[in-house]
Design a protein around this motif. Sequence first.
Motif, PDB file in Angstrom:
ATOM      1  N   MET A   1      26.836 -47.155  27.473  1.00 13.86           N
ATOM      2  CA  MET A   1      25.792 -47.705  28.331  1.00 13.86           C
ATOM      3  C   MET A   1      26.034 -49.189  28.555  1.00 13.86           C
ATOM      4  N   ALA A   2      25.904 -49.590  29.772  1.00 14.28           N
ATOM      5  CA  ALA A   2      26.094 -50.989  30.122  1.00 14.28           C
ATOM      6  C   ALA A   2      24.743 -51.699  30.146  1.00 14.28           C
ATOM      7  N   VAL A   3      24.735 -52.911  29.627  1.00 14.19           N
ATOM      8  CA  VAL A   3      23.526 -53.741  29.668  1.00 14.19           C
ATOM      9  C   VAL A   3      23.627 -54.654  30.880  1.00 14.19           C
ATOM     10  N   VAL A   4      22.546 -54.696  31.668  1.00 12.86           N
ATOM     11  CA  VAL A   4      22.490 -55.553  32.849  1.00 12.86           C
ATOM     12  C   VAL A   4      21.270 -56.461  32.744  1.00 12.86           C
ATOM     13  N   VAL A   5      21.365 -57.627  33.360  1.00 13.02           N
ATOM     14  CA  VAL A   5      20.260 -58.586  33.334  1.00 13.02           C
ATOM     15  C   VAL A   5      19.213 -58.157  34.352  1.00 13.02           C
ATOM     16  N   VAL A   6      17.989 -57.989  33.876  1.00  6.86           N
ATOM     17  CA  VAL A   6      16.902 -57.598  34.760  1.00  6.86           C
ATOM     18  C   VAL A   6      16.147 -58.821  35.269  1.00  6.86           C
ATOM     19  N   ARG A   7      16.111 -59.890  34.455  1.00  2.99           N
ATOM     20  CA  ARG A   7      15.391 -61.098  34.867  1.00  2.99           C
ATOM     21  C   ARG A   7      15.831 -62.273  34.001  1.00  2.99           C
ATOM     22  N   SER A   8      15.771 -63.476  34.570  1.00  2.29           N
ATOM     23  CA  SER A   8      16.046 -64.716  33.836  1.00  2.29           C
ATOM     24  C   SER A   8      14.764 -65.508  33.703  1.00  2.29           C
ATOM     25  N   TYR A   9      14.628 -66.176  32.571  1.00  2.00           N
ATOM     26  CA  TYR A   9      13.429 -66.962  32.273  1.00  2.00           C
ATOM     27  C   TYR A   9      13.824 -68.372  31.858  1.00  2.00           C
ATOM     28  N   SER A  10      12.890 -69.298  32.012  1.00  2.41           N
ATOM     29  CA  SER A  10      13.166 -70.685  31.639  1.00  2.41           C
ATOM     30  C   SER A  10      12.868 -70.957  30.167  1.00  2.41           C
ATOM     31  N   SER A  11      12.242 -70.010  29.476  1.00  4.18           N
ATOM     32  CA  SER A  11      11.968 -70.210  28.052  1.00  4.18           C
ATOM     33  C   SER A  11      12.125 -68.906  27.283  1.00  4.18           C
ATOM     34  N   ASP A  12      12.400 -69.049  26.002  1.00  5.16           N
ATOM     35  CA  ASP A  12      12.534 -67.906  25.117  1.00  5.16           C
ATOM     36  C   ASP A  12      11.214 -67.146  25.022  1.00  5.16           C
ATOM     37  N   PHE A  13      10.104 -67.866  24.994  1.00 14.37           N
ATOM     38  CA  PHE A  13       8.785 -67.240  24.899  1.00 14.37           C
ATOM     39  C   PHE A  13       8.535 -66.297  26.072  1.00 14.37           C
ATOM     40  N   GLU A  14       8.858 -66.754  27.281  1.00 12.89           N
ATOM     41  CA  GLU A  14       8.661 -65.911  28.471  1.00 12.89           C
ATOM     42  C   GLU A  14       9.528 -64.652  28.399  1.00 12.89           C
ATOM     43  N   ALA A  15      10.759 -64.818  27.942  1.00 13.22           N
ATOM     44  CA  ALA A  15      11.663 -63.674  27.828  1.00 13.22           C
ATOM     45  C   ALA A  15      11.134 -62.677  26.802  1.00 13.22           C
ATOM     46  N   GLN A  16      10.601 -63.175  25.698  1.00 13.03           N
ATOM     47  CA  GLN A  16      10.050 -62.290  24.678  1.00 13.03           C
ATOM     48  C   GLN A  16       8.805 -61.570  25.188  1.00 13.03           C
ATOM     49  N   MET A  17       8.015 -62.224  26.016  1.00 11.73           N
ATOM     50  CA  MET A  17       6.858 -61.564  26.617  1.00 11.73           C
ATOM     51  C   MET A  17       7.319 -60.435  27.547  1.00 11.73           C
ATOM     52  N   GLY A  18       8.348 -60.696  28.355  1.00 15.02           N
ATOM     53  CA  GLY A  18       8.914 -59.661  29.208  1.00 15.02           C
ATOM     54  C   GLY A  18       9.449 -58.499  28.392  1.00 15.02           C
ATOM     55  N   GLN A  19      10.090 -58.818  27.280  1.00 15.02           N
ATOM     56  CA  GLN A  19      10.611 -57.784  26.395  1.00 15.02           C
ATOM     57  C   GLN A  19       9.469 -56.945  25.822  1.00 15.02           C
ATOM     58  N   ALA A  20       8.391 -57.577  25.408  1.00 22.42           N
ATOM     59  CA  ALA A  20       7.241 -56.853  24.858  1.00 22.42           C
ATOM     60  C   ALA A  20       6.630 -55.911  25.901  1.00 22.42           C
ATOM     61  N   ILE A  21       6.557 -56.375  27.142  1.00 20.73           N
ATOM     62  CA  ILE A  21       6.014 -55.533  28.220  1.00 20.73           C
ATOM     63  C   ILE A  21       6.895 -54.305  28.431  1.00 20.73           C
ATOM     64  N   LEU A  22       8.205 -54.516  28.452  1.00 23.58           N
ATOM     65  CA  LEU A  22       9.114 -53.380  28.633  1.00 23.58           C
ATOM     66  C   LEU A  22       9.034 -52.422  27.453  1.00 23.58           C
ATOM     67  N   GLU A  23       9.021 -52.955  26.243  1.00 23.67           N
ATOM     68  CA  GLU A  23       8.943 -52.108  25.047  1.00 23.67           C
ATOM     69  C   GLU A  23       7.663 -51.277  25.053  1.00 23.67           C
TER      70      GLU A  23
END
Length: 69
Positions: A1-23
């Motif tokens: 399986m290939a990993v692709v970038v779904v979105r870029s964020y300006s902070s780690d916190f925002e990326a972790q929030m996006g990750q939590a939503i997906l999870e």
Amino acid sequence: MAVVVVRSYSSDFEAQMGQAILEANGISSIVLRDDAGGMLPSLNILVNVKLGVNQEDLDEAREILSGGE
């Protein structure tokens, strides 16, 4: 399986929030950051933090992160 970038964020916190939503919606993801292994978190100012998903989850992940627009 290939990993692709779904979105870029300006902070780690925002990326972790996006990750939590997906999870919460059953999509596995990974936060990709270039911060020298955590030793230089200020590097995130220069390089965006990216959120990656499996290729087959890309369309669904985009829809979820866009709020179903």
